[in-house]
Design a protein around this motif. Sequence first.
Motif, PDB file in Angstrom:
ATOM      1  N   THR A 189       6.425  67.344   1.649  1.00  0.00           N
ATOM      2  CA  THR A 189       6.690  68.692   1.420  1.00  0.00           C
ATOM      3  C   THR A 189       7.532  68.627   0.421  1.00  0.00           C
ATOM      4  N   GLY A 190       8.215  67.460   0.191  1.00  0.00           N
ATOM      5  CA  GLY A 190       9.482  67.533  -0.443  1.00  0.00           C
ATOM      6  C   GLY A 190      11.625  67.484  -0.291  1.00  0.00           C
ATOM      7  N   ASP A 191      10.537  67.871   1.653  1.00  0.00           N
ATOM      8  CA  ASP A 191      11.555  67.990   2.375  1.00  0.00           C
ATOM      9  C   ASP A 191      13.008  66.442   2.037  1.00  0.00           C
ATOM     10  N   LEU A 192      14.126  67.006   1.637  1.00  0.00           N
ATOM     11  CA  LEU A 192      15.210  66.272   1.168  1.00  0.00           C
ATOM     12  C   LEU A 192      15.525  65.317   2.510  1.00  0.00           C
ATOM     13  N   THR A 193      15.262  65.445   3.943  1.00  0.00           N
ATOM     14  CA  THR A 193      15.520  65.029   5.106  1.00  0.00           C
ATOM     15  C   THR A 193      14.738  63.999   5.573  1.00  0.00           C
ATOM     16  N   ASP A 194      13.505  63.869   4.643  1.00  0.00           N
ATOM     17  CA  ASP A 194      12.428  63.780   4.928  1.00  0.00           C
ATOM     18  C   ASP A 194      12.585  62.018   4.864  1.00  0.00           C
ATOM     19  N   ILE A 195      12.952  60.946   5.096  1.00  0.00           N
ATOM     20  CA  ILE A 195      13.266  59.682   5.254  1.00  0.00           C
ATOM     21  C   ILE A 195      12.215  58.711   6.569  1.00  0.00           C
ATOM     22  N   ASN A 196      11.296  58.843   6.697  1.00  0.00           N
ATOM     23  CA  ASN A 196      10.567  58.500   8.436  1.00  0.00           C
ATOM     24  C   ASN A 196      10.089  57.621   7.086  1.00  0.00           C
TER      25      ASN A 196
END
Length: 464
Positions: A189-196
């Motif tokens: 989604t381009g979510d900057l916080t998505d480092i999963n």
Amino acid sequence: MKKQKIIAILSTLLIFTSTTVSTTTVANAENIKSSDIDLVILFDNTTIDKSVENLVTNSGGKVINEFPDLGGIEVKCSANLIPTVKSLENVHSLAPNHVINLNNEKTAEFSKSQKDLINTSDELYEKYQWDIKRVTNDGKSFNLQSGNHNVTVGIIDSGVDINHPDLINNFLGGKNLVPAGFKDDTSETGDLTDINDRLGHGTNVAGVIAANGRIKGVAPNIGFKSYRVFNKNGETNATICSSAIISAVNDGVKVINLSNGAYDLKGKCYWTDPNTRIKYNLGDDMADYSLYKRAINYAIKNGVTVVSAAGNENLDCSNKTDLTNYLNNLYANDGFHYDGLTYELPGTIKGVITVSATEKNDKLAKYSNYGKNYINVTAPGGDITNSHEITDMCLTTSIDSGYTFTQGTSFSAPKVAAVAALIACEHDDFTPKLIAKKIYKTADKLGASNYYGAGMINAYNAIK
């Protein structure tokens, strides 16, 4: 570790807002034709030529990303625009983004009996981590320096399991650099916080550096940040990786670990459009990889030590002609052809510490790349080839709060990155050059420099 297909780098539809970071123009996907290509344009210097951007947009294309610190842009445009752009005075080279796949490495889950051991209170470090003991003098270096959170390692990889009990206390955040919809993956989604971590590789690397629980990293109290550049299929490209490097530098990391790689061509690069079969002369290098090279130099010039895995293809990386043949075989199906000499990146960049991998007996691992004036130092990467014993691989953290055995130069490089961070804790004024010199001078001598460089990394000697 490195590349099963290498680490190239694709579109980054993200906006970075630092005083020195690139700004990104996000294109409207509805306005981009499906036949348009993802093109990297590199200029002769770090000045972006706005007239080139205007040419692209006036021709119906879009500017996707700008790299003002590196002198490059990423655009979506028609392939027939390539000759016009290439002919412009300030354009150094251009190329469609190469897709890079995550490295060819082995992992092995615990057998049933070993899982029983994991469920006990017995210390996994004592039972299995021969590799960490080898480079820390059986843990003696922990008593001298185990790291702190004033020095941060940037792990540019597949993300991290932020809830892993062995990592959570040293995890200091990070960013996702994979753009929305990358490679048609709707989960991006381009979510900057998505480092999963979808793959486990980044979590494996983090454990080698900073685990502090049932297993130990080389620097069990060092802080680390995670920069995710791979999607769930282990794919990335040069613009994503370049963005991650710039972001890590501007976030203040002291050391960057790159358990991946790319290539630099000195010659001619050609690309055949699969839709029209028109062949284009793209210039004297691979523009996307050259952008990646500029990003690494940006890190070094800003006082960041960069550590790189040598690769797992059992290649002599000092043979530039063989590497060109390898590159042609690798990307032939994507329409690329190369003439000239090829250099592995980032290992051949001045100032980068390039690490080969050894087996349990300190011999070069069968899979490890090597080469004269290429390998700087070595560290255990594990190898199950001869003994067929899983415990001859390296135990580290895995996703879902687990553990796994791994092997590859991807897991030798982070041992060196951790030692670089420990030296930085002891000497906050050391430049990357001084840190590298300290690592080389204190290594245990092993043999031929084309295999082992200065020798086996020794954390205890480096910080004693």
